[in-house]
Design an enzyme around this catalytic site. Structure first.
Site, PDB file in Angstrom:
ATOM      1  CG  ASP A  11      -1.732   1.203   1.430  1.00  0.00           C
ATOM      2  OD1 ASP A  11      -1.579   2.152   0.631  1.00  0.00           O
ATOM      3  OD2 ASP A  11      -2.545   1.231   2.380  1.00  0.00           O
ATOM      4  CG  HIS A  18      -6.496   3.538   4.416  1.00  0.00           C
ATOM      5  ND1 HIS A  18      -5.141   3.320   4.423  1.00  0.00           N
ATOM      6  CD2 HIS A  18      -6.740   4.365   5.468  1.00  0.00           C
ATOM      7  CE1 HIS A  18      -4.589   3.966   5.441  1.00  0.00           C
ATOM      8  NE2 HIS A  18      -5.543   4.615   6.086  1.00  0.00           N
ATOM      9  CE1 TYR A  89      -4.736  10.236   5.637  1.00  0.00           C
ATOM     10  CE2 TYR A  89      -5.124   7.869   5.689  1.00  0.00           C
ATOM     11  CZ  TYR A  89      -4.901   9.070   6.347  1.00  0.00           C
ATOM     12  OH  TYR A  89      -4.854   9.092   7.707  1.00  0.00           O
ATOM     13  CG  ASP A 130      -7.170  -3.670   0.972  1.00  0.00           C
ATOM     14  OD1 ASP A 130      -6.177  -3.608   1.736  1.00  0.00           O
ATOM     15  OD2 ASP A 130      -7.878  -2.678   0.706  1.00  0.00           O
ATOM     16  CE1 TYR A 230      -3.395  -1.370  11.701  1.00  0.00           C
ATOM     17  CE2 TYR A 230      -3.938   0.956  11.859  1.00  0.00           C
ATOM     18  CZ  TYR A 230      -4.124  -0.276  11.285  1.00  0.00           C
ATOM     19  OH  TYR A 230      -5.043  -0.427  10.282  1.00  0.00           O
ATOM     20  CE  LYS A 233      -6.138  -7.004  11.096  1.00  0.00           C
ATOM     21  NZ  LYS A 233      -5.546  -6.417  12.289  1.00  0.00           N
ATOM     22  CG  ASP A 234       0.302  -7.487   8.653  1.00  0.00           C
ATOM     23  OD1 ASP A 234       1.075  -6.532   8.636  1.00  0.00           O
ATOM     24  OD2 ASP A 234      -0.158  -8.000   9.690  1.00  0.00           O
ATOM     25  CG  ASP A 235      -4.188  -5.247   3.452  1.00  0.00           C
ATOM     26  OD1 ASP A 235      -4.923  -5.668   4.353  1.00  0.00           O
ATOM     27  OD2 ASP A 235      -3.973  -4.048   3.240  1.00  0.00           O
ATOM     28  CE  LYS A 244      -1.674 -33.380 -16.633  1.00  0.00           C
ATOM     29  NZ  LYS A 244      -2.279 -34.594 -17.179  1.00  0.00           N
ATOM     30  NE  ARG A 267     -11.192   4.507  12.900  1.00  0.00           N
ATOM     31  CZ  ARG A 267     -10.475   5.597  12.611  1.00  0.00           C
ATOM     32  NH1 ARG A 267      -9.180   5.591  12.768  1.00  0.00           N
ATOM     33  NH2 ARG A 267     -11.050   6.682  12.163  1.00  0.00           N
TER      34      ARG A 267
END
Ligand code: F6R
Ligand code: MG
Ligand code: MG
Length: 366
Positions: A11, A18, A89, A130, A230, A233-235, A244, A267
């Site tokens: 990001d 966001h 942003y 996300d 913070y 978040k760890d998208d 196969k 958040r």
């Protein structure tokens, strides 16, 4: 021919909050990769999901290649410059360190990569999510690779039925990579016992027990552990080779119809259903809901086909409508109980500060 597929996601700024990166930012990332990647990578694709930009690259330098990671880092840096000029942003939000140091892992961006001997027909899927965390993929991976209710191949195809080896990381351990390997079907219950805890145990990779080939690579970055506070978040980003000896593409996609409840949403502090969306979809309702998109590719000698959007099909419209209802239902209870994450997982300090103030006012009634 041995090839490496590297997917890196960050990001670096978005419009209106966001929500979604700008076209100018995406164009800049594309230009940097195309120009600086000449002679280094074979092919590339730039995508975006929510506020995150994903760079997909094929090359012959193996995993953790300093040059390839630096290329992605530089592209995110140039994209950040555009983000700053446009007033986006959170410009450069996920680039947590000032300088590149050998590998983007630990610098902020999420990375998933696999090196493999290219099969004559080589299909794979790129997942990007996300407003959620890496453990969001735990349940869909478990169902697609270990449960015959979702993966018919486990009983219909002997090669798939040979089972899989899961490497699971304890993301609470910040000093080292603390991992455990579990094999299905024998250790299915132990695997379930770990994967129930999405915030702590995360599937890092999955290998076929039929031929040892790697099917899955998933990012396990914890931004807050890197930054010490913070920062979002760890998208997560994930690559899955299909067909196969591996599950079919449709078996891997099937569990996303559940819209299971994951951590993230507004958040990074709420619970919401994971909604499968078409590529390039932003977020909106309560900075969410948590979303996941999936692009399917075929690759030959490192050259990629155009992507096929796996969730752009009428079936998924019905799924999305159901999941929207689920998002509405949990949002109706606001901050109460299961709707907001437990105290320990809140990504903002507000509640902690309120609790500290109230602590002094509590008294024991005689
Ligand atoms: C969640 C997320 C957003 C922000 C929210 C407030 O991962 O990125 O929900 O947490 O928009 O953002 P700030 O605190 O930057 O104003
Ligand atoms: Mg963000
Ligand atoms: Mg994001």
């Amino acid at each position: 021919m041995e090839i490496t597929v590297t997917a890196i996601k960050a990001d670096i700024g978005s419009i209106g909050g966001h929500l979604k990166p700008s076209q100018a930012l995406l164009a800049q990332v594309e230009t940097t990769i195309a120009k600086a990647g000449r002679g280094l990578i074979v092919d590339h694709f730039i995508g975006h999901t929510g506020d995150d930009v994903a760079i997909l690259m094929t090359h012959k330098r193996g995993t953790k290649s300093e040059d390839v990671h630096r290329l992605a880092w530089d592209a995110f840096q140039t994209g950040t410059e555009v983000a700053k000029k446009q007033g986006l942003y959170g410009a450069g939000q996920d680039l947590l360190k000032d300088a590149f140091s050998g590998n983007v892992r630990g610098l902020g961006p999420a990375v998933a990569e696999i090196t493999f001997e290219e099969r004559a027909n080589e299909p794979f899927l790129l997942f990007t999510a996300d407003k959620t965390e890496p453990g969001a993929y735990n349940l869909p991976l478990y169902l697609a690779f270990a449960d015959p209710m979702y993966n018919a191949g486990l009983i219909l195809s002997p090669a798939v039925g040979a089972g899989f080896s899961f490497t699971v990381m304890d993301v609470a351990c910040t000093e080292d990579d603390r991992i455990v390997e579990l094999s299905t079907p024998e250790e299915t219950y132990s695997l379930a016992a770990l994967l129930r805890d999405n915030g702590r145990f995360v599937v890092e990779s999955i290998h076929s027990r039929s031929d040892g080939g790697q099917a899955v690579a998933c990012s396990t970055t914890r931004l807050r552990n890197i930054a010490g506070k913070y920062v979002g978040k760890d998208d997560p980003i994930m690559l899955i080779r299909t067909q196969k000896n591996f599950p079919a593409a449709g078996e891997i996609l099937a569990p996303y119809e559940i819209g299971h409840l994951v951590a993230g949403f507004m958040r990074g502090s709420h619970t919401g259903p994971l909604m499968p969306v078409t590529a390039g979809t932003g977020v909106s309702f309560f900075d969410g809901p948590p979303i996941v998109s999936c692009l399917a590719f075929s690759v030959h000698e490192g050259t990629l086909t155009e992507p096929v959007d796996a969730f752009d099909q009428p079936y998924w419209d019905w799924v999305r409508n159901r999941i929207a209802q689920k998002a509405h239902d949990i949002r109706a209870q606001g901050f109460s109980g299961a709707a907001m994450l437990p105290y320990t997982d809140l990504e903002y300090s507000g509640i902690k500060e309120i609790m500290e103030k109230l602590e002094k006012r509590f008294r024991i009634r005689p």
